[in-house]
Design a protein around this motif. Sequence first.
Motif, short mmCIF file in Angstrom:
data_model
loop_
_atom_site.label_atom_id
_atom_site.label_comp_id
_atom_site.label_asym_id
_atom_site.label_seq_id
_atom_site.Cartn_x
_atom_site.Cartn_y
_atom_site.Cartn_z
N GLU A 39 1.89 -3.67 -3.12
CA GLU A 39 0.84 -4.56 -4.00
C GLU A 39 -0.26 -3.46 -3.03
O GLU A 39 -0.92 -3.25 -2.01
N TRP A 40 -1.27 -3.45 -3.93
CA TRP A 40 -2.75 -2.29 -3.32
C TRP A 40 -3.35 -2.78 -3.19
O TRP A 40 -3.71 -4.26 -3.22
N GLU A 41 -3.85 -2.33 -1.65
CA GLU A 41 -4.59 -3.01 -1.15
C GLU A 41 -5.87 -2.84 -1.51
O GLU A 41 -6.40 -2.10 -1.91
N MET A 42 -6.63 -3.94 -2.27
CA MET A 42 -8.32 -3.93 -2.36
C MET A 42 -9.18 -4.84 -1.60
O MET A 42 -8.92 -6.10 -1.18
N SER A 219 -11.55 -0.51 -4.62
CA SER A 219 -9.63 -0.02 -3.96
C SER A 219 -10.09 0.40 -2.28
O SER A 219 -11.30 0.89 -2.38
N VAL A 220 -8.92 -0.34 -1.53
CA VAL A 220 -9.54 0.42 -0.18
C VAL A 220 -9.61 1.98 0.37
O VAL A 220 -10.18 2.83 0.36
N ASP A 221 -8.58 2.40 -0.46
CA ASP A 221 -7.93 4.04 -0.20
C ASP A 221 -7.29 4.38 -1.40
O ASP A 221 -7.62 3.60 -2.42
N ALA A 222 -7.77 5.52 -1.42
CA ALA A 222 -7.54 6.36 -3.00
C ALA A 222 -6.29 6.33 -2.98
O ALA A 222 -4.96 6.11 -1.91
N TYR A 223 -5.99 6.50 -4.39
CA TYR A 223 -4.18 5.77 -5.26
C TYR A 223 -3.65 7.40 -4.62
O TYR A 223 -4.29 7.89 -6.13
N ASP A 224 -2.76 8.05 -4.47
CA ASP A 224 -1.75 9.42 -4.46
C ASP A 224 -0.99 8.28 -5.79
O ASP A 224 0.23 8.32 -4.98
#
Length: 353
Positions: A39-42, A219-224
């Motif tokens: 789950e990606w932090e938003m 998005s909280v962080d950049a998606y790698d």
Amino acid sequence: MKYATKLVLIIMMVAILGNGSNAAAYEPIRMDNVEQLPEWEMKNSSLGGKLLLSDSPEMVENDGILYQDKVEGNVRLFFYHVNAAKTAKKMDVILENKGTEVAHVKVSKSSLGGPGYAWLVVGKETMTSYLGKTASYQINIPPGGALPLSTSISETAVLPNMLINGIYDFTVDHPINVKVMMLPILEDAIKFSQTAKVLPTDECRLRGTFEGANRKLSSVDAYDPVLYKAIGITLADNEIDHYLTGVDATDGTKVVNYGNYGVVYQIEPPGRNSRRISYYLVPLGGYYAGAIGIHHPEVDWSPMATPRGKVYFGDNKQDFSFLGTYDKSESLSFTFSPPGASNLPVKLVILSQ
């Protein structure tokens, strides 16, 4: 672009080994196991706006006021009702100005679905129209006056077991009373509104006034994409993405908007220019029929039906709706709102190529 409604691909998700600094191993993840995706932090931000939700009683057996409240400023009205009486009825929304100055109402977006027997179709048509381009219009209500929000709401008879669903965004510069009503076909709506009683809610209590009609997810962080091949963003589940809480203005009780119906999301998904990234919408709660707005320099087909090619999906755990593959995901955003008659939650799945 090619579109699909059944699973024909295997998503490869990276399973990080050790502390994550070493090479990753790939594990196949099917869409029916989509809940296992990271789950990606938003970041969840309110963009304001007041939501009037009228969906209780959903099945309307008697004539009367379904919901009412006094509002001012930026407002969205979402109503969803089925005629459960034995005779034809009509719906109407009356705006009353009890003040001493003219109330100027600017309707910026409007969508009316139905009346219709196929409830999922009505909900999908309403959301598709709302996310498209709609003409704005002005209503000027004199002091002590009352006018309908839209003459089209009451134009068509609502036969027994028919659903009518509407979404209206408007701004008003002075306080007005909004009354959502079901009434006899031949009744004058303005006269009816002056003496009509508020109908009791049903057991779901899905009506009320809520702050935060508009929501932004970023998005909280950049998606790698090297570390995370596939990720998910869950919408309207009340755990990761919380439901709005508000007040039923007809009796003062606290209520919850189960499903966040009427809430409009602006979603800025994580992305990288270095890779092509694909996006999918996956229903998690059951039958689902809606639409989504896609904003990107290369897109001219927005809003997109979810799903395309059939009315609904969600009866099969391998169902998904392909939203496209994009080279420059930093320029991409989505507009999402839970459609009437559909089940929540849903998940936005992101897969780097």
